[in-house]
Design a protein around this motif. Structure first.
Motif, PDB file in Angstrom:
ATOM      1  N   VAL A 114       0.842  -1.204   0.000  1.00 48.00           N
ATOM      2  CA  VAL A 114       0.000   0.000   0.000  1.00 48.00           C
ATOM      3  C   VAL A 114       0.873   1.249   0.000  1.00 48.00           C
ATOM      4  CG1 VAL A 114      -1.595   1.381   1.401  1.00 48.00           C
ATOM      5  CG2 VAL A 114      -2.013  -1.061   1.072  1.00 48.00           C
ATOM      6  N   GLU A 115       1.889   1.257   0.854  1.00 45.41           N
ATOM      7  CA  GLU A 115       2.789   2.417   0.898  1.00 45.41           C
ATOM      8  C   GLU A 115       3.448   2.639  -0.462  1.00 45.41           C
ATOM      9  OE1 GLU A 115       6.933   3.984   2.921  1.00 45.41           O
ATOM     10  OE2 GLU A 115       6.386   1.852   2.954  1.00 45.41           O
ATOM     11  N   GLN A 116       3.908   1.569  -1.090  1.00 43.70           N
ATOM     12  CA  GLN A 116       4.567   1.696  -2.389  1.00 43.70           C
ATOM     13  C   GLN A 116       3.613   2.215  -3.462  1.00 43.70           C
ATOM     14  OE1 GLN A 116       6.124  -2.235  -2.997  1.00 43.70           O
ATOM     15  NE2 GLN A 116       7.831  -1.946  -1.583  1.00 43.70           N
ATOM     16  N   ILE A 117       2.364   1.724  -3.432  1.00 42.61           N
ATOM     17  CA  ILE A 117       1.370   2.194  -4.411  1.00 42.61           C
ATOM     18  C   ILE A 117       1.105   3.684  -4.217  1.00 42.61           C
ATOM     19  CG2 ILE A 117      -1.048   2.031  -5.113  1.00 42.61           C
ATOM     20  CD1 ILE A 117       0.659  -0.281  -6.089  1.00 42.61           C
ATOM     21  N   LEU A 118       0.971   4.118  -2.978  1.00 37.15           N
ATOM     22  CA  LEU A 118       0.690   5.522  -2.694  1.00 37.15           C
ATOM     23  C   LEU A 118       1.868   6.415  -3.075  1.00 37.15           C
ATOM     24  CD1 LEU A 118      -1.126   5.143   0.745  1.00 37.15           C
ATOM     25  CD2 LEU A 118      -2.160   5.763  -1.442  1.00 37.15           C
ATOM     26  N   ARG A 119       3.083   5.904  -2.925  1.00 39.55           N
ATOM     27  CA  ARG A 119       4.265   6.686  -3.295  1.00 39.55           C
ATOM     28  C   ARG A 119       4.323   6.942  -4.802  1.00 39.55           C
ATOM     29  NH1 ARG A 119       8.904   7.379  -0.235  1.00 39.55           N
ATOM     30  NH2 ARG A 119       8.781   6.733   1.961  1.00 39.55           N
ATOM     31  N   GLU A 120       3.666   6.094  -5.575  1.00 38.26           N
ATOM     32  CA  GLU A 120       3.664   6.251  -7.029  1.00 38.26           C
ATOM     33  C   GLU A 120       2.665   7.308  -7.504  1.00 38.26           C
ATOM     34  OE1 GLU A 120       2.966   2.395  -8.623  1.00 38.26           O
ATOM     35  OE2 GLU A 120       4.888   1.570  -7.929  1.00 38.26           O
ATOM     36  N   ILE A 121       1.791   7.731  -6.594  1.00 40.57           N
ATOM     37  CA  ILE A 121       0.838   8.787  -6.951  1.00 40.57           C
ATOM     38  C   ILE A 121       1.582  10.110  -7.071  1.00 40.57           C
ATOM     39  CG2 ILE A 121      -1.167  10.092  -6.139  1.00 40.57           C
ATOM     40  CD1 ILE A 121      -2.162   7.587  -4.787  1.00 40.57           C
ATOM     41  N   SER A 122       1.205  10.900  -8.033  1.00 39.90           N
ATOM     42  CA  SER A 122       1.856  12.194  -8.238  1.00 39.90           C
ATOM     43  C   SER A 122       1.777  13.058  -6.981  1.00 39.90           C
ATOM     44  CB  SER A 122       1.181  12.929  -9.402  1.00 39.90           C
ATOM     45  OG  SER A 122       1.650  14.259  -9.487  1.00 39.90           O
ATOM     46  N   PRO A 123       2.902  13.632  -6.543  1.00 42.60           N
ATOM     47  CA  PRO A 123       2.889  14.503  -5.353  1.00 42.60           C
ATOM     48  C   PRO A 123       1.977  15.707  -5.522  1.00 42.60           C
ATOM     49  CG  PRO A 123       5.144  13.918  -5.986  1.00 42.60           C
ATOM     50  CD  PRO A 123       4.249  13.484  -7.102  1.00 42.60           C
ATOM     51  N   GLY A 124       1.647  16.022  -6.759  1.00 47.90           N
ATOM     52  CA  GLY A 124       0.788  17.171  -6.991  1.00 47.90           C
ATOM     53  C   GLY A 124      -0.631  16.971  -6.505  1.00 47.90           C
ATOM     54  N   ILE A 125      -1.068  15.714  -6.422  1.00 47.33           N
ATOM     55  CA  ILE A 125      -2.448  15.451  -6.017  1.00 47.33           C
ATOM     56  C   ILE A 125      -2.698  15.874  -4.565  1.00 47.33           C
ATOM     57  CG2 ILE A 125      -4.135  13.611  -5.593  1.00 47.33           C
ATOM     58  CD1 ILE A 125      -3.124  12.248  -8.099  1.00 47.33           C
ATOM     59  N   PRO A 126      -1.860  15.467  -3.592  1.00 45.30           N
ATOM     60  CA  PRO A 126      -2.082  15.962  -2.227  1.00 45.30           C
ATOM     61  C   PRO A 126      -1.962  17.483  -2.130  1.00 45.30           C
ATOM     62  CG  PRO A 126      -0.614  14.063  -2.209  1.00 45.30           C
ATOM     63  CD  PRO A 126      -0.778  14.476  -3.632  1.00 45.30           C
ATOM     64  N   ARG A 127      -1.052  18.070  -2.931  1.00 46.53           N
ATOM     65  CA  ARG A 127      -0.916  19.528  -2.897  1.00 46.53           C
ATOM     66  C   ARG A 127      -2.180  20.215  -3.406  1.00 46.53           C
ATOM     67  NH1 ARG A 127       4.634  18.626  -4.535  1.00 46.53           N
ATOM     68  NH2 ARG A 127       4.057  18.949  -6.731  1.00 46.53           N
ATOM     69  N   VAL A 128      -2.761  19.655  -4.456  1.00 42.04           N
ATOM     70  CA  VAL A 128      -4.017  20.206  -4.972  1.00 42.04           C
ATOM     71  C   VAL A 128      -5.114  20.103  -3.922  1.00 42.04           C
ATOM     72  CG1 VAL A 128      -5.866  19.846  -6.650  1.00 42.04           C
ATOM     73  CG2 VAL A 128      -3.479  19.805  -7.390  1.00 42.04           C
ATOM     74  N   ALA A 129      -5.142  18.955  -3.217  1.00 42.50           N
ATOM     75  CA  ALA A 129      -6.155  18.768  -2.174  1.00 42.50           C
ATOM     76  C   ALA A 129      -6.010  19.816  -1.075  1.00 42.50           C
ATOM     77  CB  ALA A 129      -6.022  17.364  -1.591  1.00 42.50           C
ATOM     78  N   ARG A 130      -4.756  20.076  -0.659  1.00 40.55           N
ATOM     79  CA  ARG A 130      -4.541  21.094   0.376  1.00 40.55           C
ATOM     80  C   ARG A 130      -4.928  22.479  -0.131  1.00 40.55           C
ATOM     81  NH1 ARG A 130       0.215  18.017   1.440  1.00 40.55           N
ATOM     82  NH2 ARG A 130       1.474  19.477   0.184  1.00 40.55           N
ATOM     83  N   THR A 131      -4.620  22.757  -1.384  1.00 43.61           N
ATOM     84  CA  THR A 131      -4.965  24.056  -1.964  1.00 43.61           C
ATOM     85  C   THR A 131      -6.476  24.274  -1.966  1.00 43.61           C
ATOM     86  OG1 THR A 131      -3.013  23.985  -3.399  1.00 43.61           O
ATOM     87  CG2 THR A 131      -4.765  25.497  -4.020  1.00 43.61           C
ATOM     88  N   MET A 132      -7.206  23.185  -2.176  1.00 45.91           N
ATOM     89  CA  MET A 132      -8.666  23.275  -2.199  1.00 45.91           C
ATOM     90  C   MET A 132      -9.269  23.292  -0.803  1.00 45.91           C
ATOM     91  SD  MET A 132      -9.393  20.626  -5.353  1.00 45.91           S
ATOM     92  CE  MET A 132     -11.176  20.788  -5.213  1.00 45.91           C
ATOM     93  N   GLY A 133      -8.407  23.228   0.218  1.00 48.16           N
ATOM     94  CA  GLY A 133      -8.890  23.288   1.601  1.00 48.16           C
ATOM     95  C   GLY A 133      -9.376  21.969   2.155  1.00 48.16           C
ATOM     96  N   ALA A 134      -8.997  20.862   1.517  1.00 46.28           N
ATOM     97  CA  ALA A 134      -9.445  19.547   1.987  1.00 46.28           C
ATOM     98  C   ALA A 134      -8.721  19.178   3.276  1.00 46.28           C
ATOM     99  CB  ALA A 134      -9.171  18.486   0.915  1.00 46.28           C
ATOM    100  N   THR A 135      -9.446  18.574   4.201  1.00 51.32           N
ATOM    101  CA  THR A 135      -8.837  18.058   5.416  1.00 51.32           C
ATOM    102  C   THR A 135      -8.082  16.769   5.086  1.00 51.32           C
ATOM    103  OG1 THR A 135     -10.786  16.752   5.989  1.00 51.32           O
ATOM    104  CG2 THR A 135     -10.711  19.022   6.796  1.00 51.32           C
ATOM    105  N   LEU A 136      -7.326  16.277   6.050  1.00 52.93           N
ATOM    106  CA  LEU A 136      -6.565  15.052   5.813  1.00 52.93           C
ATOM    107  C   LEU A 136      -7.484  13.872   5.485  1.00 52.93           C
ATOM    108  CD1 LEU A 136      -3.807  13.712   5.691  1.00 52.93           C
ATOM    109  CD2 LEU A 136      -3.968  13.288   8.158  1.00 52.93           C
ATOM    110  N   PRO A 137      -8.568  13.633   6.261  1.00 58.25           N
ATOM    111  CA  PRO A 137      -9.484  12.539   5.893  1.00 58.25           C
ATOM    112  C   PRO A 137     -10.083  12.731   4.495  1.00 58.25           C
ATOM    113  CG  PRO A 137      -9.893  13.217   8.150  1.00 58.25           C
ATOM    114  CD  PRO A 137      -8.953  14.225   7.558  1.00 58.25           C
ATOM    115  N   GLN A 138     -10.417  13.965   4.141  1.00 58.38           N
ATOM    116  CA  GLN A 138     -10.975  14.223   2.816  1.00 58.38           C
ATOM    117  C   GLN A 138      -9.934  13.977   1.727  1.00 58.38           C
ATOM    118  OE1 GLN A 138     -12.266  18.268   3.415  1.00 58.38           O
ATOM    119  NE2 GLN A 138     -14.389  17.669   3.830  1.00 58.38           N
ATOM    120  N   THR A 139      -8.694  14.337   2.002  1.00 57.05           N
ATOM    121  CA  THR A 139      -7.613  14.090   1.044  1.00 57.05           C
ATOM    122  C   THR A 139      -7.453  12.600   0.783  1.00 57.05           C
ATOM    123  OG1 THR A 139      -6.428  16.079   1.775  1.00 57.05           O
ATOM    124  CG2 THR A 139      -5.152  14.400   0.605  1.00 57.05           C
TER     125      THR A 139
END
Length: 223
Positions: A114-139
């Motif tokens: 699971v950790e390896q799969i998540l590491r393959e996700i683009s780092p931009g996706i969590p940044r976009v989520a934070r920019t949109m004001g998403a909480t950690l559970p929502q992210t």
């Protein structure tokens, strides 16, 4: 061929029972992998340095558990967990008790995947989520998991095949299963046609699992 038919007539019921025991071990350990391994892998991913919720202590504990369990030779892990197994089940023999140690391995294996799969996700996706004001559970729920689902399914397929391999040695603690059947009624009784037939059954099961997991992963991938 005649000898194999006679062996199957004599041991057919035992073979079906062994398949049922293996199925039980896989279902229980996979449930543990999803219920505990998925959150653990997610936790290690999020709390790592540079993660969405960095926490060195939490990351260290989770990562240590995964590394130790995955590094342990499985048969020695089974023996090591004997006191805990006896405390939980009141015995160390039987399929349910044997499955206990398999659950530890399932959690560790799937958590790392699971950790390896998540590491393959683009780092931009969590940044976009934070920019949109998403909480950690929502992210996690709305951004990370939808992106990771195909990989998580395929990782679970790989974990299933690994666990099937591990389960074949649980006969030493009375766990039964298809591997124990091949050794007990095939190898130890010098019934090699039966042993080879059982190995063929295991290979077919592995191929079916691999094919089903691959197809499901592709179907879930909407990228």
């Amino acid at each position: 061929m005649t000898g194999l038919v006679e062996s199957l007539e004599r041991r057919g019921g035992d073979l079906l029972e062994a398949l049922g025991e293996t199925g039980y071990m896989l279902l229980v350990s996979l449930a543990a992998a999803v219920v505990l391994g998925l959150p653990l892998g997610m936790l290690v991913y999020l709390t790592r340095r540079g993660g969405a919720a960095p926490n060195r202590f939490v990351w260290w504990i989770g990562n240590l558990f995964i590394n130790v369990v995955r590094s342990f030779p499985f048969l020695l892990l089974v023996v090591f967990l004997v006191p805990v197994t006896r405390l939980v089940y009141g015995t160390t023999f039987g399929t349910p008790a044997a499955t206990f140690s398999l659950c530890f391995v399932a959690v560790a294996i799937y958590a790392r995947l699971v950790e390896q799969i998540l590491r393959e996700i683009s780092p931009g996706i969590p940044r976009v989520a934070r920019t949109m004001g998403a909480t950690l559970p929502q992210t996690i729920r709305r951004f990370l998991l939808p992106e990771a689902v195909p990989g998580l399914v395929y990782a679970l397929t790989s974990a299933t095949i690994s666990l099937l391999s591990y389960s074949t040695v649980l006969g030493v603690v009375g766990g039964g299963g298809i591997g124990d059947f091949a050794l007990r009624y095939g190898y130890q009784e010098y019934d090699y046609p039966l042993m080879y037939f059982t190995i063929a059954v295991i290979l077919v099961v592995v191929l079916v699992i691999q094919s089903a997991g691959h197809r499901l992963s592709i179907r879930l991938d909407h990228r």
